[in-house]
Design a protein around this motif. Structure first.
Motif, PDB file in Angstrom:
ATOM      1  N   TYR A   1       9.302   0.397   2.450  1.00  0.00           N
ATOM      2  CA  TYR A   1       9.838   0.285   1.085  1.00  0.00           C
ATOM      3  C   TYR A   1       8.986  -0.659   0.244  1.00  0.00           C
ATOM      4  O   TYR A   1       8.598  -0.337  -0.882  1.00  0.00           O
ATOM      5  CB  TYR A   1      11.290  -0.198   1.116  1.00  0.00           C
ATOM      6  N   ILE A   2       8.693  -1.847   0.809  1.00  0.00           N
ATOM      7  CA  ILE A   2       7.965  -2.870   0.045  1.00  0.00           C
ATOM      8  C   ILE A   2       6.620  -2.337  -0.448  1.00  0.00           C
ATOM      9  O   ILE A   2       6.215  -2.599  -1.577  1.00  0.00           O
ATOM     10  CB  ILE A   2       7.757  -4.143   0.909  1.00  0.00           C
ATOM     11  N   LEU A   3       5.962  -1.561   0.388  1.00  0.00           N
ATOM     12  CA  LEU A   3       4.631  -1.074   0.024  1.00  0.00           C
ATOM     13  C   LEU A   3       4.663   0.281  -0.688  1.00  0.00           C
ATOM     14  O   LEU A   3       3.630   0.799  -1.085  1.00  0.00           O
ATOM     15  CB  LEU A   3       3.745  -0.988   1.273  1.00  0.00           C
ATOM     16  N   SER A   4       5.885   0.838  -0.847  1.00  0.00           N
ATOM     17  CA  SER A   4       5.978   2.122  -1.551  1.00  0.00           C
ATOM     18  C   SER A   4       5.814   1.895  -3.052  1.00  0.00           C
ATOM     19  O   SER A   4       5.882   0.764  -3.535  1.00  0.00           O
ATOM     20  CB  SER A   4       7.327   2.775  -1.267  1.00  0.00           C
ATOM     21  N   PHE A   5       5.600   3.005  -3.798  1.00  0.00           N
ATOM     22  CA  PHE A   5       5.446   2.909  -5.249  1.00  0.00           C
ATOM     23  C   PHE A   5       6.643   2.198  -5.875  1.00  0.00           C
ATOM     24  O   PHE A   5       6.491   1.245  -6.645  1.00  0.00           O
ATOM     25  CB  PHE A   5       5.311   4.325  -5.825  1.00  0.00           C
ATOM     26  N   TYR A   6       7.862   2.627  -5.512  1.00  0.00           N
ATOM     27  CA  TYR A   6       9.061   2.032  -6.106  1.00  0.00           C
ATOM     28  C   TYR A   6       9.211   0.571  -5.703  1.00  0.00           C
ATOM     29  O   TYR A   6       9.626  -0.275  -6.506  1.00  0.00           O
ATOM     30  CB  TYR A   6      10.314   2.817  -5.696  1.00  0.00           C
TER      31      TYR A   6
END
Lengths: 268, 268, 268, 268
Positions: C81-86
């Motif tokens: 999650y942290i490294l995702s776009f969002y």
């Protein structure tokens, strides 16, 4: 061949060397006369060479007048020529100079001679350009209803937006009257944007932003209409005629007539 | 035929000579009333002819009011008319003048009468224009998702670019606040370019150049979307398949298969 | 269901009423925070309500921070999650306010929160808009070579025209340096036309006229490229797979596989 | 392999590592030299670093000169290279600096080096971009007649509108001469709209409104022409006909008829 026939060939046609030479010279003189009017309107040049330009203008006008009279003289049906598109343009090309003897300043209308440049198509391979022009014209014509509806919408929008801006911004910010505000709305909607009038209140700028984005989207509509028509127009239909029912709008890949089912000629 | 029926035919329909004449007169009066509001807003004209214009405005408003009441009186289902699109426009067309007795300046809203001009389509061959309008509407409607995504992207871009320019140029170069900078970004992105606000620092001009080129490229997107939909909508082919050779790209007016000459199904 | 799972459903998904409500509230707070930054930049408003706006900004930032921590806490693979776009956008949305404690003015970067509005697509019927977005993206991507060639041409033209104008007009007419002249060339070619710099010598105006007409014609090229790709992309291909050779790019009207000649399933 | 052959491979080709490295270094130096000319034209920078920039300019020019001489030395047919497009550009890239020893200011022409950047296509996958460029060129070329007719129309319109505005507004409102008015007409018709000249009389604004709306509509025409040609050029279908069912709309990569499953002719 009589002199009249020879003159006709030279003046009206462009197939013989003499006829072609005449058309080229004519085009150059037309161009020269347009440049002349332009130069005359530049203050600095007019003060210095005004006299010379004035004389040249009369020389060219007299040349055009003689040409016009010759055209009437050598053509078989003078009135057909006089009332034709080219005939009227040829007359309008000489009138302004004579008119300038009576009405001051009217000689600038001489630039109408620019339309005479249409004769350039006679020297070039005529038919291909005429064809291109007609195709464009046909594409625009067959989308006339959509374009009419579109412009009706734009005119209404521009009137309403103009009035709203007049109420919001008012004469103190340059929106002097409703017609002036409508002028602003057109300048904005067409994305010209002079900046001679521009909204200054936040509400006005908000409405203007809205108008701009709408105008930006709206330009897609006529483009879409015209593109669609040009594509439709350029689709490969051919000129073969059904030997059974005489229907003549066949696609290039048609083997049988879509109207009567008859076999089309195979040598096409 | 009762008087009511006769009046109905004249006011609501455009098939009889009387009905057509009524519609033409109505259109002219609508046009006149719009011109009236415009003229009234021009200071010079208002000072000289203000009195006359004011009287004319009331004459037209009373005429429209009578027309509105007559419409309600002769129609079979008054409420259907009152609540219809045309009914609401007809009411809005008379309200501003009465309102101007209470609120000063509100009579300019009379330009809403421009929408009444839609009646022009009743006199022209109605259906073809309605068709053209509906086709355009359908093309825009079926591309609504793409257009929504596109505008979402544009709005985001404009907010971020506007804020960046506010930070780069600042109030001392005319970018007074973030909303004002967003206004500038919209003016630039849509290629309107008033020039009332324009970047002055090299960094600002660099960012502005980037925005312009992006805006230039971006205009291609809605155009592409709308054009694609209009082309899809204007295709004249249908879905019938030739029962003999299975060819399925038949024009709408095809009776026989253009590939094998077989008869197409007649129940399409 | 554990609390963590429940929170996951509320925060990350939009299928349950609670999840939907959370997303709607989140969107409203995002919008509010963007409006906040804008209002703060308006001098008049900042002087009067600066204190209140400042407090509200911190309230929202703390809310977003808690939301961000919760997201990390409830998701199964936090780093994904942290490294995702969002994830990155969610972090960037809170950083500017904290940063403003150190660097003055940096809190305006908060407008990056606008990108968080992308979540709006989760509430709407997600897939159709994603589809629309992807189609647009694909159309642009598959025309990348043409667009690259086109921009290469435009950049070259703009550099050469800018330098010529610098030589023709010179610093005394506002063309202060070559970069400034290139800026002018971009402003002109994209038809933005601020008018902050404009040619004043006849030679300069002649070159400018040429640039404008070229720019006018040139806009047709990207439009043509993108339109052509959108049309190609919107052609009706479907998702059926050939049962014999697994080829999957069949036109809607295909009955047999164009690769192996095998019969396609008929229930599609 | 002789030294000459090795040098040829490095300088002219981009397949070997050394050749690729040479091309990349060359591109960077070209870019540097363009930035150099730009910086030199900025007054502030020139005053401070003028000396350094001047030396760098000569270093790069001498490097380019050596490269140019080497190219002539190692190529098999020197004159073919010298007279080729790239050969001329390579020469033009070094001339301005030497010329600046004689003619002051001429060294700005060095920006012609921008065209050398075309070499970038040698490093990238050459053929795809060349293909894209050629397709665009072909699309524009095959619509040359329509574009010619279109521009002929625009030029005529612009001359006539310019003259009319000169007569209506006159020198006292900024329309100093007919050429200046034609310049205004071009600025308006192309929707650039600087605002350096703008109509001030009601009649002038009315004519301007008309010109803008026409210009707005007119932009649809070249767009339509080019789009239509690009679409026609990018169609992936060929002309082969299925020998079994006569279907003829096959994709280029089709091996079997998608309608009847029959094998297509293999000699296409």
């Amino acid at each position: 061949m009589s002199l009249r026939k020879k003159l006709y060939e030279i003046i009206f046609e462009a197939d013989t060397p003499a006829g072609k030479a005449f058309d080229v010279v004519l085009l150059l003189i037309i161009l020269a006369s347009i440049v002349l009017v332009m130069l005359e309107s530049v203050v600095g040049i007019n003060q210095q060479y005004g006299e010379t330009l004035h004389i040249l203008e009369w020389v060219i006008t007299i040349f055009f007048s003689i040409e016009y009279i010759l055209r009437i003289a050598v053509v078989r049906k003078p009135w057909t020529y006089i009332l034709s598109f080219y005939g009227i343009i040829d007359l309008l090309a000489v009138l302004p100079t004579y008119l300038s003897l009576i009405v001051v300043g009217s000689h600038s209308l001489m630039v109408i001679r620019a339309i005479r440049l249409l004769r350039v198509f006679r020297i070039l391979k005529l038919s291909r350009f005429t064809q291109a022009g007609q195709n464009l014209g046909k594409a625009l014509w067959s989308s006339r209803e959509k374009i009419f509806v579109f412009f009706f919408f734009v005119v209404n929008l521009v009137i309403i937006v103009g009035t709203l801006m007049y109420l919001i911004e008012g004469p103190e910010h340059g929106f002097k009257s409703i017609p002036a505000s409508i002028y602003w709305a057109i300048v904005t909607m067409t994305t010209v944007g002079y900046g001679d009038i521009s909204p200054e209140t936040p509400t006005g700028q908000l409405l203007a932003s809205f108008v701009m984005i709408v105008g930006y989207a709206i330009i897609a509509v006529p483009t879409g209409i015209v593109t669609s028509e040009i594509i439709r127009g350029s689709r490969d239909t051919n000129t073969q005629v059904c030997p059974h029912c005489l229907y003549d709008q066949h696609d290039n890949d048609a083997l049988y007539c879509k109207k009567c089912g008859g076999r089309l000629n195979e040598d096409n």
